[in-house]
Write an enzyme that holds these catalytic residues in place. Structure first.
Site, mmCIF file in Angstrom:
data_model
loop_
_atom_site.group_PDB
_atom_site.id
_atom_site.type_symbol
_atom_site.label_atom_id
_atom_site.label_comp_id
_atom_site.label_asym_id
_atom_site.label_seq_id
_atom_site.Cartn_x
_atom_site.Cartn_y
_atom_site.Cartn_z
ATOM 1 N N ASN A 9 0.801 -1.065 -0.051
ATOM 2 C CA ASN A 9 -0.027 0.038 -0.034
ATOM 3 C C ASN A 9 0.835 1.175 0.002
ATOM 4 O O ASN A 9 1.679 1.590 1.214
ATOM 5 C CB ASN A 9 -0.822 -0.031 1.257
ATOM 6 N N ARG A 93 -2.710 -2.086 -3.280
ATOM 7 C CA ARG A 93 -3.940 -1.287 -2.961
ATOM 8 C C ARG A 93 -3.581 0.145 -4.108
ATOM 9 O O ARG A 93 -2.719 0.723 -4.042
ATOM 10 C CB ARG A 93 -3.934 -0.635 -1.780
ATOM 11 N N HIS A 181 -12.512 4.298 -0.455
ATOM 12 C CA HIS A 181 -12.466 3.585 0.778
ATOM 13 C C HIS A 181 -13.151 2.228 0.743
ATOM 14 O O HIS A 181 -13.671 1.595 1.651
ATOM 15 C CB HIS A 181 -12.801 4.124 2.340
ATOM 16 N N ARG A 241 -7.606 17.470 5.441
ATOM 17 C CA ARG A 241 -8.333 17.464 4.069
ATOM 18 C C ARG A 241 -9.651 18.294 4.668
ATOM 19 O O ARG A 241 -10.410 17.968 5.357
ATOM 20 C CB ARG A 241 -8.667 16.580 3.406
ATOM 21 N N GLU A 379 -8.157 -3.546 5.642
ATOM 22 C CA GLU A 379 -8.025 -3.481 3.983
ATOM 23 C C GLU A 379 -6.731 -4.278 3.497
ATOM 24 O O GLU A 379 -6.925 -5.110 2.325
ATOM 25 C CB GLU A 379 -7.633 -1.847 3.505
#
Ligand code: ADP
Length: 408
Positions: A9, A93, A181, A241, A379
């Protein structure tokens, strides 16, 4: 020889990785680690399945200047540390599968080209995600590589939820709500199925609250939409963000304040959200521990925006059977969960305060609908399952559940 799958990832300055052994058709976690500070002060840290640190290096890493430099180092460490480990596939990912990919895919030359074409859709992430695929292909030609996309899960959202109210030509050119996500959502739905099958088959909102934050509406296991949209900037306020913002603000910043596109991008990605609003930190732990008014306002705004998103997603679903909290804040900040649940009393949410302090997994009162859950996301395991499936080696969507309670 133990066969293993490596999960990568990669970000612009970090590469996280996980290693799973194939035990029969099952996945057994072996290692989890990361390279951080790539290009500045690289740090290589690995822990085993019990959480014990098995590598912690800073010196001798000066030559690791990019994520692709980190890849051979990870493989070299695996080779020297785990004699007898045969890596049979690498799962990656990848943030963007564009409008095309609604499933993970085995990466060959043409696929890599197609994924490269999506770089303009996610310039900060996609390039960093693809670099390790090239690095592995160069170092180990012929090794199976699988790309798993954050956007893929949301490709089932209806057209009405994917369009922006812009002329249709922009949608056709790729300007649409993608949602992100998705790997976390898939993992959570599979885990919820084991805890509450009826709710998992019904109307579910997942609140993924980490550094990046999003909420997704899922019905019958399929996404109806997400608070993130064209980019990972939309929706909830995040660590740094901004989340949803009036586009008029951007026009104002450029027209009236003379900001360049790069300056606006830097502001929205790196200096906004909890960090910008509090003026203190992007880390929820710092804000919860602070008595500064800025910290209070940032937390209040965060909770307020989650509440508004929950109402909006419940409306899209036509009701709510289950709410799931996950990721760093969702899994660990009981106070935030409690405030969100109290504000959601109008939806029938009844918080069990003790269960919430214990981290559930169920944190709503027994017998009350909707049920509310805390489920740690994974994940990497989701990517490993997809990789295994594409190797033609797996059967069940909850493969490895029993053995894969990986420390985080
Ligand atoms: P990422 O999106 O990078 O995977 P995580 O899911 O690990 O991030 O979430 C990281 C965030 O989780 C941290 O920035 C912090 O705000 C929050 N967090 C982690 N532990 C706690 C805690 N005990 N209490 C409150 N917030 C926490």
């Amino acid at each position: 020889m133990i066969q293993a799958i490596v999960i990568l990832n990669a970000g612009s300055s970090s590469v996280k990785f996980a290693v799973f052994a194939l035990a029969g058709g099952d996945l057994r976690p072996l290692y989890r680690g990361h390279f951080e500070g790539i290009g500045t002060d690289p740090h290589f840290l690995v822990s085993d399945a019990d959480g014990a640190t098995v590598a912690d290096e800073r010196d001798s890493l000066a030559k690791v200047a990019s994520p692709e430099d980190a890849v051979p180092r990870i493989f070299a460490w695996l080779g020297s540390h785990s004699a007898g480990l045969e890596v049979v596939a690498v799962g990656h990912r990848v943030v963007h599968g564009g409008p095309v990919y609604s499933e993970p895919v085995v990466v060959d030359g043409p696929t890599l080209e197609a994924l490269t074409a999506f770089e303009p859709l996610a310039p900060l992430h996609q390039r960093a995600n693809l670099a390790p695929i090239r690095a592995v292909a160069a170092a180990r030609p012929g090794l199976t590589q699988v790309a798993c996309f954050d956007t893929a899960f949301h490709r089932t959202a209806p057209l009405v939820a994917q369009v922006y109210a812009l002329p249709r030509e922009y949608f056709d050119a790729g300007v649409r709500r993608y949602g992100f996500h998705g790997l976390s959502c898939e993992y959570i739905i599979a885990a919820l199925e084991a805890l509450d099958p009826a709710a998992a088959a019904g109307r579910v909102v997942i609140a993924h609250l980490g550094n990046g934050c999003s909420m997704a509406a899922i019905r019958g296991g399929h996404s109806l939409g997400d608070t993130m949209g064209f980019s990972v900037l939309d929706g909830l306020p995040m660590g740094t963000r901004c989340g949803q913002i009036d586009p008029g603000v951007l026009i104002y910043l450029m027209q009236q304040r003379g900001m360049t596109v790069d300056q606006v991008e830097d502001l929205l990605y790196h200096h906004s959200g909890l960090k910008g609003l509090s003026g203190i930190s992007n880390d929820m732990r710092d804000l919860l521990a602070s008595d500064q008014p800025g910290a209070q306002l940032a937390i209040d705004h965060f909770v307020y925006r989650i509440g508004r998103a929950l109402g909006s997603l419940a409306a899209a679903l036509g009701g709510l059977d289950a709410l799931v909290f996950t990721a760093g804040i969702g899994e660990h900040a009981a106070e935030i969960r409690a405030r969100v649940c109290r504000d959601a009393a109008w939806l029938g949410v009844a918080l069990d305060e003790d269960a919430n302090r214990r981290r559930g997994p169920r944190i709503s009162e027994e017998g009350h609908a909707p049920s509310v859950w805390v489920i740690p996301t994974n994940e990497e395991l989701m990517i490993a399952r997809h990789t295994l499936r594409l190797l033609g080696r797996s059967s069940s969507p909850r493969q490895g559940e029993a053995t894969a309670a990986v420390h985080r």
